[in-house]
Design a protein around this motif. Structure first.
Motif, short mmCIF file in Angstrom:
data_model
loop_
_atom_site.label_atom_id
_atom_site.label_comp_id
_atom_site.label_asym_id
_atom_site.label_seq_id
_atom_site.Cartn_x
_atom_site.Cartn_y
_atom_site.Cartn_z
N PRO A 168 -10.89 11.41 1.27
CA PRO A 168 -10.69 10.42 2.35
C PRO A 168 -11.53 9.17 2.09
N GLN A 169 -10.88 8.02 2.16
CA GLN A 169 -11.59 6.76 1.97
C GLN A 169 -11.68 6.02 3.30
N PRO A 170 -12.88 5.62 3.73
CA PRO A 170 -13.02 4.90 5.00
C PRO A 170 -12.27 3.57 4.97
N ILE A 171 -11.52 3.27 6.02
CA ILE A 171 -10.80 1.99 6.14
C ILE A 171 -10.89 1.51 7.59
N LEU A 172 -10.67 0.22 7.77
CA LEU A 172 -10.59 -0.36 9.10
C LEU A 172 -9.12 -0.50 9.48
N ASN A 173 -8.73 0.03 10.64
CA ASN A 173 -7.34 -0.13 11.06
C ASN A 173 -7.12 -1.51 11.67
N LYS A 174 -5.91 -1.77 12.12
CA LYS A 174 -5.56 -3.09 12.65
C LYS A 174 -6.35 -3.42 13.91
N SER A 226 -11.36 4.33 10.37
CA SER A 226 -10.59 5.56 10.18
C SER A 226 -10.64 5.90 8.69
N SER A 227 -9.82 6.83 8.26
CA SER A 227 -9.83 7.20 6.85
C SER A 227 -8.41 7.39 6.34
N GLN A 228 -8.27 7.25 5.04
CA GLN A 228 -6.98 7.42 4.38
C GLN A 228 -7.22 8.07 3.03
N GLN A 229 -6.46 9.10 2.73
CA GLN A 229 -6.66 9.77 1.46
C GLN A 229 -6.31 8.84 0.29
N LEU A 230 -7.02 9.04 -0.81
CA LEU A 230 -6.81 8.21 -1.99
C LEU A 230 -5.37 8.26 -2.48
N ILE A 231 -4.73 9.39 -2.27
CA ILE A 231 -3.35 9.58 -2.69
C ILE A 231 -2.41 8.57 -2.04
N MET A 232 -2.81 8.08 -0.86
CA MET A 232 -1.95 7.17 -0.10
C MET A 232 -2.02 5.72 -0.57
N GLN A 233 -2.91 5.40 -1.52
CA GLN A 233 -3.00 4.02 -1.98
C GLN A 233 -3.05 3.87 -3.49
N ASP A 281 -9.62 -0.33 -5.96
CA ASP A 281 -10.45 -0.09 -4.77
C ASP A 281 -10.72 1.39 -4.59
N GLY A 282 -9.62 2.18 -4.66
CA GLY A 282 -9.75 3.62 -4.46
C GLY A 282 -10.55 4.29 -5.55
N LEU A 283 -10.30 3.88 -6.79
CA LEU A 283 -11.00 4.51 -7.90
C LEU A 283 -12.48 4.15 -7.92
N ALA A 284 -12.81 2.93 -7.55
CA ALA A 284 -14.22 2.53 -7.48
C ALA A 284 -14.96 3.38 -6.45
N TYR A 285 -14.31 3.60 -5.31
CA TYR A 285 -14.93 4.44 -4.26
C TYR A 285 -15.11 5.87 -4.76
N ALA A 286 -14.05 6.45 -5.38
CA ALA A 286 -14.12 7.81 -5.89
C ALA A 286 -15.17 7.94 -6.99
N ALA A 287 -15.24 6.92 -7.84
CA ALA A 287 -16.22 6.96 -8.93
C ALA A 287 -17.64 6.94 -8.40
N LEU A 288 -17.91 6.09 -7.41
CA LEU A 288 -19.26 6.01 -6.83
C LEU A 288 -19.65 7.32 -6.17
N CYS A 289 -18.70 7.94 -5.46
CA CYS A 289 -18.97 9.24 -4.83
C CYS A 289 -19.31 10.29 -5.89
N SER A 290 -18.52 10.33 -6.94
CA SER A 290 -18.73 11.34 -7.97
C SER A 290 -20.02 11.08 -8.75
N MET A 291 -20.34 9.82 -8.99
CA MET A 291 -21.57 9.49 -9.69
C MET A 291 -22.79 9.95 -8.90
#
Length: 375
Positions: free
Chosen positions: A229-235, A240-247, A290-300
């Motif tokens: 889940p990646q944190p995002i701002l809704n409208k 909220s959050s959205q899974q990486l798979i969705m973007q 955007d999604g990969l940078a977030y995932a990479a930072l989490c994993s690092m």
């Protein structure tokens, strides 16, 4: 054998030095592997004092693996040899996967796949590896498939289904874990011991390598970054959050292209060339990064990886743009307390899942950590 695979060929003295085994022990092991036709002698290395060194390499025809990739848009059967060379492959496209289509594909495909092997070589097929998306039935809406068709996969027994066609051991794992195994065994030019692997396909996914070994996880789902889940701002400005798979998946690009008036189906015709897709492709690449940078930072932060290896069923030019964009976004993030991590190209490409699942029987039989692959 794992050491020889990594270095392509090694003499006994070097093997002894790298493993800490005695020269006598290495000689005994090498002799046995030669007798089993798993190793072959190469041309002696001359020009040194004393006897010339004789390198040993893996015998391509020493063993084979069959791989079945169950994709959300296609099936693949692949036959590889001990060095990872693809000996034969079969491919079938469809709108969405069904159990009936799979069994039909296997019935006609298994025999055709092995036609080029003699009876002696067929006896060296070590098993069938299956790469399948985790809980494939959970993504009916995203895959554009009827939920009742995908529900059939809940109770489908791959081992029973495949053994009814060919009597070989069956090994099942997550599709992107399989792709990661292909990179580990036949790619990884940087010889990284610890890396997160990313495969951009219909849905994005990944795998994990720790201490030079494939980590599957207790339930076989290690590296499932698509579900992160990646944190995002809704409208409304609410968090909220959205899974990486969705973007960061190809099915998202297909939708974006359709909305922009392009033929999104062109993505599935070839992973080598997509043609001119205009600014829509650039927008998607930015979302992916955007999604990969977030995932990479989490994993690092959790694993202290040496590298993030990015591959996928995408053209090389697109992959390189994603890597550059991801690295740039990471460079702009607050990385205090994190060790530097390289963002690098994968080397196998769009067939990584297919080659990886064919590699599973070889890993089980010839890997130094085979007991950790399947529980």
């Amino acid at each position: 054998m794992s050491l020889i695979r990594q270095h392509n060929a090694l003499p006994k003295a070097e093997i002894a030095n790298r493993t800490g085994l005695s020269a006598q022990a290495v000689t005994v092991i090498i002799k046995r592997l030669e007798e089993e036709e798993l190793l072959v002698r190469k041309t002696p290395q001359r020009g040194r004092v004393g006897q010339p060194l004789v390198p040993f390499s893996l015998n391509s025809e020493g063993a084979f693996g069959i791989g079945l990739k169950v994709g959300r848009r296609s099936f693949d059967l692949t036959l590889i040899d001990l060095n990872g060379n693809v000996r034969a492959t079969l491919h079938e496209n469809f709108q969405y996967p069904s159990v009936t289509k799979l069994l039909s594909f296997l019935e006609k495909g298994i025999e055709a796949l092995t036609l080029g092997l003699s009876d002696k070589l067929r006896e060296r097929i070590m098993g069938v590896g299956v790469a399948t998306p985790y809980e494939i039935w959970s993504w009916a809406e995203e895959a554009g498939a009827p939920s009742n068709i995908l529900d059939e996969w809940r109770d489908f027994d791959f081992t029973k289904g495949i053994k009814s066609i060919i009597n070989l051991p069956v090994y099942v794992c997550n599709d992107d874990t399989a792709a990661c195994s292909a990179e580990l065994s036949f790619g990884n030019p940087g010889h990284f011991n610890d890396f997160m692997y990313v495969f951009i396909g219909t849905f994005i996914g990944g795998g994990v390598v720790i201490n030079g070994s494939l980590l599957t996880g207790t339930r076989g789902n290690a590296g499932a970054i698509g579900s992160l889940p990646q944190p995002i701002l809704n409208k409304q400005g609410q968090l909220s959050s959205q899974q990486l798979i969705m973007q960061s998946s190809l099915y998202i690009l297909e939708k974006m292209l359709a909305d922009a008036g392009y033929d999104g189906k062109a993505l599935w015709q070839s992973s080598e060339y997509w043609g001119e897709l205009g600014p829509t492709l650039d927008d998607w690449i930015d979302k992916v990064a955007d999604g990969l940078a977030y995932a990479a930072l989490c994993s690092m932060a959790i694993f202290d990886f040496e590298a993030i290896v990015i591959d996928g069923a995408i053209p090389v030019s697109v992959r390189e743009k994603i890597i550059r964009a991801t690295a740039e976004k990471i460079s702009l993030a607050d990385t205090r307390g994190l060790s530097p991590c390289q963002i690098v190209n994968g080397t196998i490409g769009g067939k990584a899942q297919s080659i990886g699942c064919a590699n599973l029987p070889l890993l089980v039989n010839f890997s130094q950590d085979s007991q950790n692959l399947f529980n």
